[in-house]
Design a protein around this motif. Structure first.
Motif, PDB file in Angstrom:
ATOM      1  N   ALA A   1      15.746   8.819   4.981  1.00  0.00           N
ATOM      2  CA  ALA A   1      15.560   7.449   4.508  1.00  0.00           C
ATOM      3  C   ALA A   1      16.296   7.165   3.213  1.00  0.00           C
ATOM      4  O   ALA A   1      16.687   6.027   2.955  1.00  0.00           O
ATOM      5  N   ASP A   2      16.513   8.168   2.379  1.00  0.00           N
ATOM      6  CA  ASP A   2      17.138   7.920   1.084  1.00  0.00           C
ATOM      7  C   ASP A   2      18.580   7.448   1.200  1.00  0.00           C
ATOM      8  O   ASP A   2      19.157   6.977   0.220  1.00  0.00           O
ATOM      9  N   LEU A   3      19.164   7.553   2.382  1.00  0.00           N
ATOM     10  CA  LEU A   3      20.524   7.061   2.603  1.00  0.00           C
ATOM     11  C   LEU A   3      20.547   5.846   3.507  1.00  0.00           C
ATOM     12  O   LEU A   3      21.633   5.366   3.861  1.00  0.00           O
ATOM     13  N   ASP A   4      19.397   5.338   3.867  1.00  0.00           N
ATOM     14  CA  ASP A   4      19.300   4.255   4.845  1.00  0.00           C
ATOM     15  C   ASP A   4      18.905   2.951   4.145  1.00  0.00           C
ATOM     16  O   ASP A   4      17.848   2.884   3.523  1.00  0.00           O
ATOM     17  N   PRO A   5      19.728   1.908   4.250  1.00  0.00           N
ATOM     18  CA  PRO A   5      19.393   0.646   3.576  1.00  0.00           C
ATOM     19  C   PRO A   5      18.151  -0.039   4.113  1.00  0.00           C
ATOM     20  O   PRO A   5      17.593  -0.910   3.453  1.00  0.00           O
ATOM     21  N   ARG A   6      17.678   0.359   5.297  1.00  0.00           N
ATOM     22  CA  ARG A   6      16.415  -0.203   5.786  1.00  0.00           C
ATOM     23  C   ARG A   6      15.238   0.305   4.938  1.00  0.00           C
ATOM     24  O   ARG A   6      14.206  -0.367   4.851  1.00  0.00           O
TER      25      ARG A   6
ATOM     26  N   PHE B   1       3.808   8.095  -3.059  1.00  0.00           N
ATOM     27  CA  PHE B   1       3.882   7.183  -1.925  1.00  0.00           C
ATOM     28  C   PHE B   1       5.260   7.254  -1.265  1.00  0.00           C
ATOM     29  O   PHE B   1       5.376   7.332  -0.039  1.00  0.00           O
ATOM     30  N   TRP B   2       6.299   7.206  -2.087  1.00  0.00           N
ATOM     31  CA  TRP B   2       7.661   7.223  -1.555  1.00  0.00           C
ATOM     32  C   TRP B   2       7.939   8.511  -0.780  1.00  0.00           C
ATOM     33  O   TRP B   2       8.531   8.482   0.309  1.00  0.00           O
ATOM     34  N   SER B   3       7.503   9.641  -1.304  1.00  0.00           N
ATOM     35  CA  SER B   3       7.763  10.909  -0.620  1.00  0.00           C
ATOM     36  C   SER B   3       7.024  10.979   0.711  1.00  0.00           C
ATOM     37  O   SER B   3       7.543  11.540   1.690  1.00  0.00           O
ATOM     38  N   ASN B   4       5.834  10.416   0.793  1.00  0.00           N
ATOM     39  CA  ASN B   4       5.110  10.402   2.066  1.00  0.00           C
ATOM     40  C   ASN B   4       5.826   9.579   3.120  1.00  0.00           C
ATOM     41  O   ASN B   4       5.794   9.908   4.313  1.00  0.00           O
ATOM     42  N   TYR B   5       6.467   8.496   2.683  1.00  0.00           N
ATOM     43  CA  TYR B   5       7.156   7.616   3.628  1.00  0.00           C
ATOM     44  C   TYR B   5       8.508   8.169   4.059  1.00  0.00           C
ATOM     45  O   TYR B   5       8.916   8.005   5.205  1.00  0.00           O
ATOM     46  N   THR B   6       9.207   8.860   3.163  1.00  0.00           N
ATOM     47  CA  THR B   6      10.615   9.179   3.409  1.00  0.00           C
ATOM     48  C   THR B   6      10.925  10.645   3.654  1.00  0.00           C
ATOM     49  O   THR B   6      12.002  10.958   4.168  1.00  0.00           O
TER      50      THR B   6
ATOM     51  N   GLY C   1       0.801  -1.217   0.000  1.00  0.00           N
ATOM     52  CA  GLY C   1       0.000   0.000   0.000  1.00  0.00           C
ATOM     53  C   GLY C   1       0.830   1.261   0.000  1.00  0.00           C
ATOM     54  O   GLY C   1       0.350   2.317   0.432  1.00  0.00           O
ATOM     55  N   GLY C   2       2.073   1.168  -0.487  1.00  0.00           N
ATOM     56  CA  GLY C   2       2.888   2.373  -0.599  1.00  0.00           C
ATOM     57  C   GLY C   2       3.223   3.012   0.726  1.00  0.00           C
ATOM     58  O   GLY C   2       3.532   4.207   0.767  1.00  0.00           O
ATOM     59  N   PHE C   3       3.137   2.262   1.818  1.00  0.00           N
ATOM     60  CA  PHE C   3       3.389   2.738   3.178  1.00  0.00           C
ATOM     61  C   PHE C   3       2.305   3.700   3.664  1.00  0.00           C
ATOM     62  O   PHE C   3       2.353   4.166   4.795  1.00  0.00           O
ATOM     63  N   VAL C   4       1.315   3.989   2.820  1.00  0.00           N
ATOM     64  CA  VAL C   4       0.292   4.987   3.127  1.00  0.00           C
ATOM     65  C   VAL C   4      -1.091   4.357   3.250  1.00  0.00           C
ATOM     66  O   VAL C   4      -1.896   4.756   4.101  1.00  0.00           O
ATOM     67  N   VAL C   5      -1.400   3.390   2.394  1.00  0.00           N
ATOM     68  CA  VAL C   5      -2.688   2.706   2.416  1.00  0.00           C
ATOM     69  C   VAL C   5      -2.441   1.231   2.718  1.00  0.00           C
ATOM     70  O   VAL C   5      -1.324   0.801   2.963  1.00  0.00           O
ATOM     71  N   GLY C   6      -3.515   0.442   2.702  1.00  0.00           N
ATOM     72  CA  GLY C   6      -3.396  -0.989   2.961  1.00  0.00           C
ATOM     73  C   GLY C   6      -3.903  -1.353   4.343  1.00  0.00           C
ATOM     74  O   GLY C   6      -3.694  -0.606   5.312  1.00  0.00           O
ATOM     75  N   THR C   7      -4.594  -2.493   4.433  1.00  0.00           N
ATOM     76  CA  THR C   7      -5.197  -2.947   5.680  1.00  0.00           C
ATOM     77  C   THR C   7      -5.052  -4.454   5.812  1.00  0.00           C
ATOM     78  O   THR C   7      -4.722  -5.157   4.850  1.00  0.00           O
ATOM     79  N   LEU C   8      -5.342  -4.967   7.003  1.00  0.00           N
ATOM     80  CA  LEU C   8      -5.365  -6.408   7.207  1.00  0.00           C
ATOM     81  C   LEU C   8      -6.432  -7.064   6.338  1.00  0.00           C
ATOM     82  O   LEU C   8      -6.230  -8.160   5.801  1.00  0.00           O
TER      83      LEU C   8
ATOM     84  N   ARG D   1       2.265   0.880  11.531  1.00  0.00           N
ATOM     85  CA  ARG D   1       1.921   2.301  11.378  1.00  0.00           C
ATOM     86  C   ARG D   1       2.196   2.765   9.937  1.00  0.00           C
ATOM     87  O   ARG D   1       3.137   2.327   9.303  1.00  0.00           O
ATOM     88  N   ARG D   2       1.351   3.696   9.476  1.00  0.00           N
ATOM     89  CA  ARG D   2       1.435   4.148   8.091  1.00  0.00           C
ATOM     90  C   ARG D   2       1.834   5.623   8.014  1.00  0.00           C
ATOM     91  O   ARG D   2       1.541   6.415   8.895  1.00  0.00           O
ATOM     92  N   ALA D   3       2.474   5.958   6.896  1.00  0.00           N
ATOM     93  CA  ALA D   3       2.806   7.344   6.576  1.00  0.00           C
ATOM     94  C   ALA D   3       1.551   8.018   5.977  1.00  0.00           C
ATOM     95  O   ALA D   3       0.635   7.338   5.528  1.00  0.00           O
TER      96      ALA D   3
END
Length: 322
Positions: free
Chosen positions: A233-238, A223-228, A94-101, A125-127
């Motif tokens: 985050a752009d320098l973090d391998p996690r 989606f990526w910008s909302n998460y990072t 869900g792009g770290f923003v949407v998505g549910t169980l 938790r979601r962004a």
């Protein structure tokens, strides 16, 4: 200039095309990012709880645990009464923003039955309310909790795998990165469906499938910008698995590729790098399907095939009880 939406729909199998067309017909026009976080969630967080589940399982239990930011909810699917079962911890996409169980209920049930294992689906938790590393921290904490509470969960702490689709695949990799960097035990195997693995956002698939149904370039970037954004985050391998220096330590990995997917170039490159580093990675492409197909076994035939292939991978690498 990429293919048009109409041209890409023609690349899809009949059932995948019907699924994608139903989304396009039932939602406002993409890119969906233009409707903001609430609008995008209203489109994608509908879940599938309104219809009966496609795969009966022995039991489904709602659980909570203490997470880094408060209680974390999870859903546990059991194939039988038997104790010391192998287990899969599943992280939804869900792009770290949407998505549910609810949105991954079908695929979790299917994996539970076909891999004969407990499946634990995690409501991280979601962004943007909780940007990186909140979701990654939640998923790592869940892995640690499942191993610690294995007896009460009726699972074998030595036979735990991780799985996830899209953003969930990225989060499964983030857990492995954190564990490998700390020289701690990694899961037995991984199942990753079309995970975001790079922050370059370039390559042949980004051009060809810029306007893809389900996930186009503009929405992937949103989606990526909302998460990072603002998190480093752009320098973090996690967050960016392709930056990891511990790819050699990855457990046996089954990586599911969708033919019509804006992210495909990224995870193809990631798979090649992991193989070169010494990891065991099987990349299998399913033609005629878009990003997002894996969680739709009720509607898409290739999703059912991919679930069966993933379950075979899991059973192979769970091995016997110790």
């Amino acid at each position: 200039m990429g293919l048009s939406v109409t041209a890409m729909l023609e690349l899809l199998d009949e059932d995948a095309r019907s699924f994608a067309q139903a989304l396009l017909d039932g939602a406002p026009p993409p890119p969906y990012a233009q409707y903001g976080v609430d609008g995008v969630r209203s489109i994608f967080d509908t879940g599938n709880s309104a219809r009966p589940p496609i795969r009966p399982v022995h039991s489904v239990e709602e659980r909570t645990m203490d997470g880094p930011g408060g209680p974390l909810r999870m859903r546990c699917y059991r194939p039988s009464f038997a104790a010391e079962r192998p287990a899969v911890i599943y992280f939804h996409g869900g792009g770290f923003v949407v998505g549910t169980l609810n949105g991954v209920d079908d695929v979790c049930r299917s994996l539970c039955v076909e891999a004969d294992c407990v499946v634990i689906s995690v409501d991280y938790r979601r962004a943007p309310e909780h940007a990186f590393p909140a979701a990654a921290d939640d998923c790592l904490r869940t892995y640690e909790w499942v191993r610690r509470e294995a007896l009460s969960l009726g699972i074998d702490p030595h036979r735990i795998a991780l799985a996830g689709d899209s953003a969930g695949g990225n989060l499964a990799l983030s857990v492995c990165t954190a564990l490998a960097e700390a020289r701690r035990d990694l899961p037995r195997s991984l199942v990753l469906a079309y995970p975001p693995t790079s922050n370059a956002h370039t390559g042949p698939s980004w051009e060809a499938f810029e306007h893809a149904p389900i996930l186009g370039k503009a929405d992937a970037l949103w989606f990526w910008s909302n998460y990072t954004e603002g998190s480093g985050a752009d320098l973090d391998p996690r967050a960016v698995p392709i930056l990891s220096t511990t790819l050699h330590a990855l457990p046996p990995t089954f990586l599911i590729a969708a033919e019509v997917d804006v992210l495909r170039s990224d995870y193809e490159e990631f798979a090649a790098m992991a193989l070169c580093a010494g990891a065991e990675v099987e990349l299998r492409q399913y033609d005629g399907v878009p990003h997002g197909f894996f969680t739709e076994p009720a509607a898409i035939g290739k999703a059912r095939r991919a679930v069966t292939d993933a379950a075979r991978h899991l059973r192979t690498h769970f091995g016997p009880s110790l």
